[in-house]
Design an enzyme around this catalytic site. Structure first.
Site, PDB file in Angstrom:
ATOM      1  N   LYS A   1      55.818  37.050  44.100  1.00  0.00           N
ATOM      2  CA  LYS A   1      55.534  37.364  42.697  1.00  0.00           C
ATOM      3  C   LYS A   1      56.019  38.767  42.348  1.00  0.00           C
ATOM      4  CE  LYS A   1      51.646  34.177  42.458  1.00  0.00           C
ATOM      5  NZ  LYS A   1      50.191  33.984  42.630  1.00  0.00           N
TER       6      LYS A   1
ATOM      7  N   GLN B   1      44.733  37.053  43.190  1.00  0.00           N
ATOM      8  CA  GLN B   1      45.197  35.938  44.008  1.00  0.00           C
ATOM      9  C   GLN B   1      44.013  35.181  44.611  1.00  0.00           C
ATOM     10  OE1 GLN B   1      48.456  34.923  44.470  1.00  0.00           O
ATOM     11  NE2 GLN B   1      47.592  33.195  45.586  1.00  0.00           N
TER      12      GLN B   1
ATOM     13  N   ASP C   1      46.782  34.254  34.319  1.00  0.00           N
ATOM     14  CA  ASP C   1      46.613  32.928  34.917  1.00  0.00           C
ATOM     15  C   ASP C   1      46.004  31.912  33.951  1.00  0.00           C
ATOM     16  OD1 ASP C   1      47.661  32.561  37.460  1.00  0.00           O
ATOM     17  OD2 ASP C   1      46.011  33.572  38.460  1.00  0.00           O
TER      18      ASP C   1
END
Length: 290
Positions: free
Chosen positions: A54, A98, A121
């Protein structure tokens, strides 16, 4: 009939390039560089690879990128303090913690602590609610967003008259996928492990999205001839003495029935990071309107 194999890697590369060009254009006009902060707690090997990828993708797209690696024994309060710091940092437009987190941390409280306008997200309850209301000015979880973009490319943005079946009802994929399909005006059925006559239900689908977490669960005779099949599963199995990645669909058999299908690997997986970049850019653009 042999299905069209949907090349997720190429599709994702196009999205990443579109994002990079948009960032470049915005900067030339005196705009702000999008900023992404990724937080990793503990030393999960798979998560470490994802986080590193990422960061690389964000920098390649012209973003400002931060990675915060915290030890596994980090307390809940320490993690919340970092999130609050990032919430107030003007150079950061998207915050990603994460998952999975170590067992002693409260995932729901951590997600809720991220400012909704930086929730890249799309997991914050505020953004989940906006998605289910059909609104478009909110980040959408990256994997189902990637699926929806593939569908839009193949079928257009209006899926009226199409029957969609989603196998798997998780908060990360299944539920937001159903919301997106409804926003695209499809008729949607969501299945779980207790759904009776699951193969029969799946066979009704013009669009079949499989996110069950079970290797090669969906067989060829579950699939309507000509259907689009999006396989979100990633499962490590041993076959002929070798480790292999397979999806939730029996790809070798299904491709003889489906009209189009995503492979594993190389299908939906690459779309996730591409959509993360797309979401970050969207949040940066929305921030200029606040």
């Amino acid at each position: 009939m042999t299905a069209t194999i949907i090349d997720g890697k190429a599709f994702a590369a196009d999205i990443r390039e579109q994002v990079r060009l948009q960032v470049e254009e915005n900067l030339q006009k005196g705009g702000v560089r999008p900023g992404l902060a990724v937080v990793l707690v503990g030393d999960d090997a798979a998560s470490d690879v994802y986080v590193r990828n990422k960061g690389i993708a964000a920098e390649a797209a012209g973003f400002y990128s931060e990675t915060h690696r915290l030890p596994g024994e980090t307390t809940q309060q320490q993690l919340l303090d970092l999130i609050q710091e990032l919430n107030h940092k003007s150079s950061i437009h998207g915050i990603l913690v994460q998952l999975p987190l170590p067992a002693h941390l409260d995932k729901e409280a951590v997600i809720a602590a991220i400012a909704p306008h930086k929730d890249v997200d799309g997991f914050h309850p505020h953004n989940v609610g906006k998605l289910w209301l059909g609104e478009k000015d909110c980040p959408v979880p990256c994997t189902p967003l990637g699926c929806s973009l593939i569908l839009e490319h193949h079928l257009g943005s209006n899926l009226e008259g199409k029957k969609a079946v989603v196998i798997g009802a998780s908060n990360i994929v299944g539920k937001p996928m159903a919301a997106l399909l409804m926003r695209m005006r499809a008729t949607v059925t969501v299945c779980n492990s207790k759904t009776p006559n699951l193969p029969e239900v799946a066979r009704q689908a013009d669009i079949l999205v499989v996110a069950a977490g079970r290797a090669e669960l969906v067989k060829a005779d579950w699939i309507k001839a000509g259907a689009i099949v999006l396989d979100v599963g990633i499962n490590r199995i041993e076959r002929d003495g070798k480790a292999q990645l397979v999806g939730d669909v029996d790809f070798a058999a299904a491709k003889a029935v489906a009209g189009a299908i995503t492979p594993v690997p190389g299908g939906i997986g690459p779309m996730t990071i591409a959509c993360l970049l797309r979401n970050t850019l969207q949040l940066q653009q929305l921030s200029t309107q606040m």
